[in-house]
Scaffold this active site. Structure first.
Site, PDB file in Angstrom:
ATOM      1  CG  HIS A 149     -45.934  54.565  12.614  1.00  0.00           C
ATOM      2  ND1 HIS A 149     -46.017  54.132  13.919  1.00  0.00           N
ATOM      3  CD2 HIS A 149     -44.720  54.137  12.161  1.00  0.00           C
ATOM      4  CE1 HIS A 149     -44.911  53.483  14.242  1.00  0.00           C
ATOM      5  NE2 HIS A 149     -44.111  53.467  13.185  1.00  0.00           N
ATOM      6  N   PRO A 234     -36.931  49.626   0.526  1.00  0.00           N
ATOM      7  CG  PRO A 234     -37.833  51.701   1.110  1.00  0.00           C
ATOM      8  CD  PRO A 234     -36.785  51.069   0.253  1.00  0.00           C
ATOM      9  CG  PHE A 236     -42.873  52.024   1.901  1.00  0.00           C
ATOM     10  CD1 PHE A 236     -42.181  52.860   2.771  1.00  0.00           C
ATOM     11  CD2 PHE A 236     -42.490  51.997   0.562  1.00  0.00           C
ATOM     12  CE1 PHE A 236     -41.134  53.650   2.307  1.00  0.00           C
ATOM     13  CE2 PHE A 236     -41.455  52.775   0.104  1.00  0.00           C
ATOM     14  CZ  PHE A 236     -40.765  53.606   0.976  1.00  0.00           C
ATOM     15  CG  HIS A 237     -44.553  47.185   6.970  1.00  0.00           C
ATOM     16  ND1 HIS A 237     -43.224  47.394   6.625  1.00  0.00           N
ATOM     17  CD2 HIS A 237     -44.562  47.044   8.319  1.00  0.00           C
ATOM     18  CE1 HIS A 237     -42.468  47.364   7.701  1.00  0.00           C
ATOM     19  NE2 HIS A 237     -43.255  47.170   8.752  1.00  0.00           N
ATOM     20  CB  SER A 239     -46.406  47.460  12.288  1.00  0.00           C
ATOM     21  OG  SER A 239     -45.252  47.209  11.518  1.00  0.00           O
TER      22      SER A 239
END
Length: 302
Positions: A149, A234, A236-237, A239
């Site tokens: 996610h 932030p 956003f990534h 993982s």
């Protein structure tokens, strides 16, 4: 004319007052028993006999030793704070989940929660995750992320009776947002605030304006409950793998360059996976999940 009401005599009133006084002064005496002639201030008057005949056995009060219904176990232990209750409290065991440590202690009634954008193409990306973990094995032991996610909130705590109102608040705030596309690009390492885990993530290079709007909507809901908002500015990534501790210092330029090459090849081959549309968000709180649908774009009128 005869009197319509006959009042009691003064002697009768004194007698009633004496009985009342005696009952108040000597409460241990039963009102069912007649007063002894010697103790009465109106000695010589005729007394009424006991309400029970002399040959009748009077009822006995229930003895404490008689059997009674036992109290339910839950009632007897409702306010019990013995050592046995302390032993029943939740004890976190990191060995049960690959050495991971909780960010905060478990408390009954508090639900660990976060809001995210689920990545629906989890199966298609497994080949990339396997290749990356194998490449990093000489440096550190990485594990695949089970729940893929993109986070739009920190992990926060909801009390049980907050959950449904919080969900409605999120839906209301997100109703002003729109759906959008996100494209994943280069690889980067991240570490959580407690520095207990390092994550390998694919950075979002397109669609960040939509992601920021989701964060603001979630932050407004969090602020009403005085819960922590998301990070400022932030990154956003998505993982895809994690390792215990902060291992970023172990990743040299050579390892980073080869990882970028692995990611680049995968992105070229799976370009339809690396770009995806965000149709909904998800609130996960404890063992419950809530889908937060984003509104469809308005159709233009020709």
């Amino acid at each position: 004319m005869a009197a319509l009401v006959e009042y009691s005599s003064s002697d009768e009133e004194e007698l009633n007052d004496d009985k009342t006084t005696e009952l108040c002064v000597n409460p241990e005496r039963s009102f069912l028993q007649p007063d002894s002639p010697d103790s009465s201030p109106t000695k010589g008057r005729k007394r009424q006999s006991s309400v029970y005949p002399t040959n009748t056995k009077r009822p006995q009060l229930m003895d404490d030793k008689c059997s009674r219904f036992p109290s339910p176990f839950e009632i007897k232990n409702l306010f019990n704070s013995s050592a046995d209750d302390v032993d029943c409290e939740w004890k976190d065991d990191p060995s049960l989940h690959s050495g991971r440590v909780r960010s905060f202690a478990h408390e009954r009634g508090n639900w660990a929660s976060y809001v995210s954008i689920p990545f629906e193409e989890a199966f298609e990306i497994q080949e990339l995750i396997t290749a990356v973990i194998a490449h990093l094995r000489p440096v550190a032991e990485f594990h695949p992320v089970d729940d893929l996610h993109i986070s739009v909130s920190k992990t926060f705590v909801l009390q049980h009776h907050w959950i449904l109102p919080f969900v409605e608040n999120l839906k209301r705030n997100l109703s002003s947002c729109s759906r959008g596309s996100v494209q994943l690009g280069c690889v980067e390492f991240y570490c959580n605030e407690e520095c207990t885990r390092t994550f390998l993530g694919l950075t979002a290079i397109l669609g960040t304006n939509h992601l920021n709007s989701y964060v603001k909507a979630v932050d407004r809901a969090l602020a009403e409950y005085r819960l922590p908002e998301y990070h400022e500015g932030p990154k956003f990534h998505l993982s895809i793998a994690w390792s215990l501790g902060d291992v970023r210092s172990k990743i040299d330029d050579s390892t980073m360059g080869s990882l970028q090459e692995i990611i680049r090849v995968w992105l070229d081959e799976e370009c339809d996976i690396s770009t995806f549309e965000v149709t909904h968000l998800r609130l996960k709180t404890g063992n419950r999940s809530f889908v937060l649908e984003l509104p469809l774009p308005e159709k233009s009128i020709l």
